[in-house]
Design a protein around this motif. Structure first.
Motif, short mmCIF file in Angstrom:
data_model
loop_
_atom_site.label_atom_id
_atom_site.label_comp_id
_atom_site.label_asym_id
_atom_site.label_seq_id
_atom_site.Cartn_x
_atom_site.Cartn_y
_atom_site.Cartn_z
N GLU A 1 -0.06 9.45 9.56
CA GLU A 1 0.99 8.48 9.29
C GLU A 1 0.46 7.05 9.42
N ARG A 2 -0.35 6.83 10.44
CA ARG A 2 -0.95 5.50 10.64
C ARG A 2 -1.84 5.15 9.45
N ARG A 3 -2.61 6.12 8.98
CA ARG A 3 -3.48 5.88 7.82
C ARG A 3 -2.65 5.55 6.59
N LYS A 4 -1.53 6.28 6.38
CA LYS A 4 -0.65 6.02 5.24
C LYS A 4 -0.03 4.63 5.33
N LEU A 5 0.39 4.24 6.53
CA LEU A 5 0.96 2.89 6.71
C LEU A 5 -0.08 1.81 6.43
N ASP A 6 -1.28 2.01 6.90
CA ASP A 6 -2.35 1.04 6.65
C ASP A 6 -2.63 0.93 5.15
N GLU A 7 -2.64 2.06 4.47
CA GLU A 7 -2.88 2.07 3.02
C GLU A 7 -1.74 1.35 2.29
N ALA A 8 -0.49 1.61 2.68
CA ALA A 8 0.65 0.95 2.06
C ALA A 8 0.60 -0.55 2.30
N GLN A 9 0.22 -0.95 3.50
CA GLN A 9 0.10 -2.38 3.81
C GLN A 9 -0.96 -3.02 2.94
N ARG A 10 -2.09 -2.36 2.76
CA ARG A 10 -3.15 -2.90 1.91
C ARG A 10 -2.69 -3.02 0.47
#
Length: 173
Positions: free
Chosen positions: A127-136
């Motif tokens: 989930e953290r990885r997905k959030l980071d990707e969405a933020q990018r």
């Protein structure tokens, strides 16, 4: 010597100390001040007066209760801090290691709980990885919008500039 000197023990009652008596005087219980301590105290008062006062207080405390001199104390504390920083401690690595140590703790001994915790941590990491990707991606999107808006403003400026009469004062006719 006069009569007053004889009665009072010489020199108006003041006792004369020899070199060996001076060194062993009761009021001089503490260790001598080193050059480091004197310089540290003076600089402490110059930079920020409570530092100089703390050094002075430490020297009085040391003379009464014993303990290492200021330079030895500072060296020991510096070595302790370096050891702590170089070790793999949570303090040395900052907040990330503290968060990780909270989640990646040693096994509890209960296999079912440990398996569940491992699975949950993996899910949270995903989930953290997905959030980071969405933020990018969002940052890239906003950057693209800004560039498009800048391009549009620049093209409008160039069109207005070309439409101006060639003669003059810089204002449109």
């Amino acid at each position: 010597m006069g009569t007053a000197d004889n009665t009072m023990g010489g020199s108006y009652g003041a006792r004369e100390f020899g070199p060996s008596e001076w060194a062993g005087a009761r009021w001089r219980r503490g260790s001598r001040w080193s050059a480091f301590e004197i310089i540290a105290m003076i600089l402490g008062f110059v930079v920020f007066w409570p530092i100089g006062l703390a050094i002075l207080g430490y020297k009085f405390w040391q003379s009464r209760y014993g303990g290492p001199d200021l330079q030895t104390l500072a060296t020991n504390k510096w070595q302790d801090a370096r050891t702590m920083m170089s070790s793999n401690s949570s303090w040395a690595c900052g907040g990330a290691a503290r968060r990780a140590s909270r989640f990646y703790a040693a096994p509890t001994g209960n296999a079912a709980f440990d398996d569940w915790r491992t699975a949950e941590l993996a899910r949270l990491d995903e989930e953290r990885r997905k959030l980071d990707e969405a933020q990018r991606e969002f940052a890239e999107y906003v950057d693209a919008i800004r560039r498009a808006k800048d391009r549009e403003e620049f093209e409008r400026f160039m069109a207005e500039r070309r439409a101006r009469p060639a003669g003059g004062d810089g204002r449109p006719a």
